[in-house]
Design a protein around this motif. Structure first.
Motif, PDB file in Angstrom:
ATOM      1  N   PHE A 151      18.514  -4.262  -7.941  1.00 27.29           N
ATOM      2  CA  PHE A 151      17.558  -3.612  -8.559  1.00 27.29           C
ATOM      3  C   PHE A 151      17.507  -2.194  -8.811  1.00 27.29           C
ATOM      4  N   ALA A 152      18.110  -1.727  -7.600  1.00 27.04           N
ATOM      5  CA  ALA A 152      18.351  -0.008  -7.589  1.00 27.04           C
ATOM      6  C   ALA A 152      19.068   0.434  -8.609  1.00 27.04           C
ATOM      7  N   ARG A 153      19.992  -0.336  -8.633  1.00 32.03           N
ATOM      8  CA  ARG A 153      21.200   0.037  -9.552  1.00 32.03           C
ATOM      9  C   ARG A 153      20.535  -0.049 -11.179  1.00 32.03           C
ATOM     10  N   SER A 154      19.875  -0.956 -11.277  1.00 30.09           N
ATOM     11  CA  SER A 154      19.476  -1.442 -12.670  1.00 30.09           C
ATOM     12  C   SER A 154      18.791  -0.276 -13.469  1.00 30.09           C
ATOM     13  N   GLY A 155      18.150   0.797 -12.613  1.00 28.22           N
ATOM     14  CA  GLY A 155      17.524   1.891 -13.364  1.00 28.22           C
ATOM     15  C   GLY A 155      16.112   1.534 -13.840  1.00 28.22           C
ATOM     16  N   TYR A 156      15.706   0.412 -13.566  1.00 28.28           N
ATOM     17  CA  TYR A 156      14.382  -0.185 -13.914  1.00 28.28           C
ATOM     18  C   TYR A 156      13.093   0.637 -13.490  1.00 28.28           C
ATOM     19  N   LEU A 157      13.086   1.087 -12.302  1.00 27.82           N
ATOM     20  CA  LEU A 157      12.081   1.917 -11.623  1.00 27.82           C
ATOM     21  C   LEU A 157      12.002   2.995 -12.299  1.00 27.82           C
ATOM     22  N   GLU A 158      13.104   3.721 -12.324  1.00 24.65           N
ATOM     23  CA  GLU A 158      13.172   5.115 -12.919  1.00 24.65           C
ATOM     24  C   GLU A 158      12.591   5.133 -14.335  1.00 24.65           C
ATOM     25  N   ARG A 159      12.914   3.959 -15.301  1.00 27.39           N
ATOM     26  CA  ARG A 159      12.584   3.768 -16.271  1.00 27.39           C
ATOM     27  C   ARG A 159      10.928   3.791 -16.520  1.00 27.39           C
ATOM     28  N   ILE A 160      10.444   2.795 -15.710  1.00 31.03           N
ATOM     29  CA  ILE A 160       8.653   2.654 -15.839  1.00 31.03           C
ATOM     30  C   ILE A 160       8.324   4.076 -15.172  1.00 31.03           C
ATOM     31  N   GLU A 161       8.785   4.858 -14.280  1.00 33.19           N
ATOM     32  CA  GLU A 161       8.155   5.796 -13.662  1.00 33.19           C
ATOM     33  C   GLU A 161       8.091   6.944 -14.814  1.00 33.19           C
ATOM     34  N   ARG A 162       9.084   6.935 -15.848  1.00 34.10           N
ATOM     35  CA  ARG A 162       9.217   7.975 -16.874  1.00 34.10           C
ATOM     36  C   ARG A 162       8.383   7.457 -18.222  1.00 34.10           C
ATOM     37  N   GLU A 163       8.439   6.036 -18.357  1.00 37.60           N
ATOM     38  CA  GLU A 163       7.660   5.512 -19.584  1.00 37.60           C
ATOM     39  C   GLU A 163       6.024   5.222 -19.267  1.00 37.60           C
ATOM     40  N   ARG A 164       5.724   4.744 -18.111  1.00 35.27           N
ATOM     41  CA  ARG A 164       4.448   4.424 -18.101  1.00 35.27           C
ATOM     42  C   ARG A 164       3.601   5.785 -17.549  1.00 35.27           C
ATOM     43  N   VAL A 165       3.172   6.462 -18.571  1.00 34.40           N
ATOM     44  CA  VAL A 165       2.305   7.890 -18.331  1.00 34.40           C
ATOM     45  C   VAL A 165       1.156   7.665 -19.101  1.00 34.40           C
TER      46      VAL A 165
ATOM     47  N   ASN B 226       0.807  -1.322  -0.065  1.00 30.51           N
ATOM     48  CA  ASN B 226      -0.068   0.262  -0.004  1.00 30.51           C
ATOM     49  C   ASN B 226       0.930   1.284  -0.072  1.00 30.51           C
ATOM     50  N   ILE B 227       1.793   1.363   0.651  1.00 31.83           N
ATOM     51  CA  ILE B 227       2.857   2.481   0.724  1.00 31.83           C
ATOM     52  C   ILE B 227       4.286   2.457   0.422  1.00 31.83           C
ATOM     53  N   GLU B 228       4.544   1.167   0.215  1.00 33.78           N
ATOM     54  CA  GLU B 228       6.042   0.840  -0.011  1.00 33.78           C
ATOM     55  C   GLU B 228       5.873   0.753  -1.586  1.00 33.78           C
ATOM     56  N   PRO B 229       7.160   1.067  -2.289  1.00 34.01           N
ATOM     57  CA  PRO B 229       7.358   0.783  -3.733  1.00 34.01           C
ATOM     58  C   PRO B 229       7.077  -0.783  -3.757  1.00 34.01           C
ATOM     59  N   LYS B 230       6.338  -1.249  -4.960  1.00 34.69           N
ATOM     60  CA  LYS B 230       5.957  -2.653  -5.165  1.00 34.69           C
ATOM     61  C   LYS B 230       6.906  -3.693  -5.433  1.00 34.69           C
ATOM     62  N   ILE B 231       7.945  -3.361  -6.358  1.00 29.37           N
ATOM     63  CA  ILE B 231       8.849  -4.153  -7.072  1.00 29.37           C
ATOM     64  C   ILE B 231       9.869  -4.498  -5.765  1.00 29.37           C
ATOM     65  N   PRO B 232      10.494  -3.557  -5.164  1.00 29.61           N
ATOM     66  CA  PRO B 232      11.532  -3.544  -4.136  1.00 29.61           C
ATOM     67  C   PRO B 232      10.886  -4.334  -2.834  1.00 29.61           C
ATOM     68  N   GLY B 233       9.305  -4.241  -2.697  1.00 27.49           N
ATOM     69  CA  GLY B 233       8.695  -4.713  -1.831  1.00 27.49           C
ATOM     70  C   GLY B 233       8.427  -6.256  -2.053  1.00 27.49           C
ATOM     71  N   GLN B 234       8.389  -6.784  -3.286  1.00 33.25           N
ATOM     72  CA  GLN B 234       8.324  -8.109  -3.594  1.00 33.25           C
ATOM     73  C   GLN B 234       9.809  -8.822  -3.408  1.00 33.25           C
ATOM     74  N   ILE B 235      10.816  -8.029  -3.811  1.00 30.44           N
ATOM     75  CA  ILE B 235      12.158  -8.447  -3.743  1.00 30.44           C
ATOM     76  C   ILE B 235      12.472  -8.718  -2.238  1.00 30.44           C
ATOM     77  N   ARG B 236      12.040  -7.880  -1.335  1.00 25.95           N
ATOM     78  CA  ARG B 236      12.326  -7.991   0.178  1.00 25.95           C
ATOM     79  C   ARG B 236      11.550  -9.058   0.594  1.00 25.95           C
ATOM     80  N   SER B 237      10.239  -9.502   0.063  1.00 19.14           N
ATOM     81  CA  SER B 237       9.506 -10.698   0.524  1.00 19.14           C
ATOM     82  C   SER B 237      10.285 -11.770   0.042  1.00 19.14           C
ATOM     83  N   ILE B 238      10.606 -11.917  -1.066  1.00 20.94           N
ATOM     84  CA  ILE B 238      11.226 -13.269  -1.340  1.00 20.94           C
ATOM     85  C   ILE B 238      12.608 -13.426  -0.721  1.00 20.94           C
ATOM     86  N   MET B 239      13.339 -12.334  -0.337  1.00 27.14           N
ATOM     87  CA  MET B 239      14.466 -12.479   0.486  1.00 27.14           C
ATOM     88  C   MET B 239      14.028 -13.106   1.967  1.00 27.14           C
TER      89      MET B 239
END
Lengths: 393, 393, 393, 393
Positions: C370-384, C295-308
């Motif tokens: 994941f943070a270093r991959s730039g993926y999050l920044e890319r989708i924030e930019r592209e998914r408009v 609900n309040i945390e970023p979703k992909i990192p939230g899933q990564i943390r869950s797997i870990m």
């Protein structure tokens, strides 16, 4: 304890003639769970229609003379006009409820947010609500603070209390002399790790720090499992800080079911504490309000049933023989004292309430009277188009 | 969050060198449930033997320097002599715990009883405890009030609060200047409808009414299901009224299991609040105590494990990077702030604690050291005959 | 129990190399409470984008090889194309989740509704899901039944069970030979008086009546307060009917927090039961899935943390010395057996997991990678533009 | 829903004339909490005196025709003589309750103990109980298994289930053809981590594995907070495995208060399920029993009140208009169906029960009749000396 109750009359519950319960405007709109908000035919599209519906509840029960508003859900251009409309309908406007849970800015908190700009925005919203109070003649500003956190470490528990205290002071300073700030507590939801006002102790501490115009709101669905709510009622009355009730009922969490439907005996025990302390009398300063969600049942009949349930619980409490109770308590007669209380509870007060209503020139049967009025059919027919009111609007 | 913790040293947890936990004399006697108290070989027969056992815990951990007494269970003819014996054993006497739950007179309440003679008797018992404090040099009078009711209507909730306030004032008036009255709250048991001090709010209100020497005791097992205990810790510290802890752990009710065994993460979160507020430092005024029942496990090793569990949780809390935490909290980085906290929790602090113990000239492994000492075998051999201590004696 | 764990190596947790966790497509869309769904930048607009996000989780963890779909939220014109897209992204499609909670027809129940036409509609929806399974190659049909009632008397508890049994048989009859029907239970919500499948016992009884292809789903957030979940895990394994997990965590109700964030020790105890029974091995038939709300945390990192978090709990369970544990259990050494278990739990397994990841050619630090991959920044930019996916779409 | 209930007569509750509730011998002895067992004047010293007391309850209520025994508490030299004495007193002997919680050998379990010799001892105890059944003519062997663990890892959850299954088979094999084995479940206590039969699902699975003569016992105080008990009642009836009730009530845990005193509406809902299924009729095979602790109230009046509470709840359930209820349920009339149920609950059935009693030649007021009998004064006078019965003897 025996059949002597048949001698009881409506006179024994005459205090109910002046006992009014405030109804929430939002109960007439749609509500639901995170999974689904089911649509309902005839639901109001604006605050005027909500007040129209609320007035029906008062018309058949004679016990719902005020309507709480929720800002921004009930924002209108001219609140004076809304108040006049309510008066025309036979009701008045009651408490103003603020809302700091539906703005993206408040994702991590409103009055407790680490960001001072967001806290200032949340304070400003309450000042707007105070302006609404001035326009409507409302005296109570009701604040349920949704703020909390979802994960350990997410924010500082202590710092959030400090920020909250500061924000509350800024709001309190804006109140008029005859205004009250009613501070509600809640065990959990919409956050799931900490809640910033989770219990009556926290709410009361902030009230004590603010001053006499700050009072606690007790929502019957906002406690940990097993909590003895009548104890809290007695405690807050003892401290002179029971400002208001939000009535509803629950089996699990903040279920917001019809008051008295899940545990009618608990409702009776609460009203027993109220009656013993005289807090049911008009000048007690306790604002008895409903706060419920009629997710699957029709909303106006749901409200009527709620009013009746509170009346029945109160009537039973009024029938308890106080002298016999105190005598048994003083003498340590455990079963005897319990039996005196249960005698009130076990009495069927519906005939007495029917009698009381008829003595007021009303129908003995509010549910039936509403059904026969054709009101529901009319609004289902007429309220077509537009956007149905719900928590979002 | 990564493997950087391998760089950590015992220096990072040096505050633990001065962190002491008080142990309860009654943990060394037998305890159980209403269904059965299982007997244990070697259990003490008198307060001297209890202190002897407690001293073993301090000997191997270096972290259990005081022993709480319970009156009347630990009543002796000469408390000065008992204090001297404790000193010889390397420990001192700590809080004096009163007992108003084992006299037939208290069936319907002690400090809250409707009968003024019974209230006076209960007050007198606490004055006796204050006399014991003078003889032992104890500074803390700990009051857990068992009073409550089992049936609705049995007694007046409000009247019991009034009687309680009156009884507490009489006790408070007898305290010396350097004494404290520590008031504990409990959700339920031994009564099952109302409890007269059921929550922190009630305890705190009575403390506030009494004065500065009255402080709240937080027993970690005395809350409703789901209650966020670290929130209460933070709140009581904010009010300057956290007097003491009774540590133990639970899955269900007041299970009184070994602290940290049921929810070690909760214990860590509690100690995190403590550490952030500096309340772990010797001059904080917070008395960290154990209050547990070793129903099925051997008692002295159970206490040693408990001390170690509190040490481990505290060590993890000390390892949390406060600056990084605050920075993440301020910036609204939910997962980042949580991760800083979890980095402390996920660290294996056992090597650091072993190092700390060795630096103090102790065995790195308290459990092993006790096992190798032969103490348990000796008391099992020697303590034959007599009546084993339990809650009844 | 002492510092011997430093000798442990990644070899001790090698079983984790083949341990995969299925992620839910809906975790990447928006979610919230009944009060508010907060918007998040970069959230997917369609099932393809969800799978793209899910594939990132697998890329950095190597442990999330499958994605569950939810019908109708993930309905596409061509499921074969969606499956091919997933394969291109390096993941496969997992369980198909049905949805009978978002249609106005289901207000009073779906598979249990008193109206046979509505029951037939709900059955037909499941048959549609089975068709999706054939198109995607999925083998598991997961059914969480929201049905329940809000008021006593509203419907017949018994009749609803009979209708449910009948509806389930109709669905079961449509399964292919290699399909499974996974039946989930939940304590409460979205209804607040009765729930038609409220506990594992009810779920299991329906599975037993249906046949071997019916299995129970255990969602860790779907139990009454205090429920011992690892006991249920052991019980369902003993019956050969543990079909799947829905992992998440909670402090209060069905909070749907990141798994392991609220009670990491409970997660460890659950994985200990799994490991002791060999149910973590690929051929066990247990489908380990996440079902959470970020609900309040970023979703992909939230899933990564869950797997870990699941990996860490499982690693700790793998480190438990089974022989020592059983020996202590057999000899009745309460503290000794507990200590063997806790030795696994107290070990810092993060270095071992880092080593394992590096041995697989992955980054030791999935969150950082994941943070270093730039993926999050890319989708924030592209998914408009477009409509962000949420529970409604 | 209106005042039509005044037309109701005792004929509407005539099924109560044949409705009997079994009382427990141990309710007449002392009981308490782990903190204190308060003594009570006049308490029985042996099984004969217990039966004498139980017979008084039947004399004034006409609804308590059987007395459960507890072995070893009620062990006598000649059970045939005890049965004859009971018959003389107008009652018969009911279920035989085994006890595996008061022997030091059972500290770590009885039927589940890792030590086969201790398991054999516990099995042998049950075989002794079956012998008692043959001597007394009892048909029900009631087994409440206290077994559990306090610490994670202490024992294998799975192995304990296997041992339990094996032990139960050995006991089951000894039953006569007309005997039943009634297996009770309990959420927690006297152990606080795992309980070996914690829920109805576990109890039912063992019953299913054993055979038709094994049935589940539902103790109303043995559930997790919030559990919907009437759902379980309906479920067990649907499976044909509801063997017996242990009635009592609770606010928190296994409080063992007077049935109907904590939540009378819940008791009504339970009896509604019973009545709807015809399970209140004599040939249903459901044994309705009390299992309570009268810690602070007088015991015989406590039992009389309990019998009356069950009668009142059942009477209200009998008054529910089944046809109107089903019609409302079928038509999806949520508030209407709820109202039909509540009409039964809200009716004051005390006059009807008074009428029924008088029609049986009894006093309309059982509590008053007992008080006037002078029985309590007589036993307080006569039962002097000896050791009062309690859970220990």
């Amino acid at each position: 304890m025996t059949a002597t109750d048949t001698r009881r009359t409506a006179g024994d519950i005459s205090a109910l003639a002046d006992f009014g319960i405030e109804v929430p405007s939002w109960a007439y709109g749609n509500s639901g769970t995170r999974f689904k908000v089911f649509a309902t035919a005839g639901v109001p599209r604006d605050p005027y229609e909500k007040i129209e519906d609320a007035a029906q509840v008062h018309r058949v029960t004679g016990a719902a003379p005020r309507v709480s508003l929720h800002i921004p859900w009930d924002r209108v251009d001219d609140f004076g006009k809304l108040a006049a409309f309510a008066a025309d309908q036979g009701v008045s406007l009651g408490a103003i409820n603020s809302n700091v849970f539906q703005d993206d800015d408040y994702k991590l908190g409103s009055l407790t947010n680490a960001d001072p700009k967001i806290r200032a925005k949340a304070v400003a919203h309450h000042i707007e609500c105070i302006d609404v109070m001035r326009a409507t003649g409302s005296k109570d500003l009701k604040l349920w603070l949704p703020d909390g956190t979802n994960y350990a470490g997410q924010d500082s528990i202590r710092a959030r209390q400090d920020r909250l205290a500061d924000s509350l002071q800024k709001i309190y300073a804006e109140l008029d002399d005859d205004h009250r700030l009613l501070i509600e507590y809640k065990f959990f939801e919409p956050y799931f790790y900490t809640t910033d006002i989770p219990d009556w102790g926290t709410s009361l501490l902030h009230c004590l720090a603010l001053g006499e115009k700050a009072q606690v709101v007790l929502d019957t669905g906002h406690h940990a499992p097993g909590t003895n709510i009548e104890f809290i009622v007695a405690q807050l009355i003892r401290q002179g800080r029971l400002g208001a009730f939000d009535f509803n009922s629950r089996f699990y969490a903040d279920d917001d079911l019809i008051v008295g439907s899940a545990d009618p005996f608990q409702l009776f025990r609460i009203m027993h504490e109220i009656v013993r302390a005289g807090a049911h009398l008009p000048d007690s300063g306790v604002n008895f309000m409903l706060d419920q969600c009629h997710n699957i049942e029709p909303k106006i009949p749901g409200q009527i049933r709620s009013i009746m349930n509170v009346q029945e619980a109160t009537a039973k409490a009024l029938l308890v023989d106080g002298d016999a109770l105190e005598a048994a308590q003083q003498s340590g007669d455990v079963l005897g004292a319990h039996a005196v209380l249960m005698d009130g509870y076990n009495t069927d007060v519906r005939p007495l309430l029917a009698e009381l209503r008829e003595s007021q020139g009303r129908d003995a049967d509010p549910i039936g009277a509403f059904a026969r009025s054709g009101y529901l059919e009319r609004i289902e027919r007429e309220r077509v188009g537009g956007i149905q009111a719900s928590w979002g609007a």
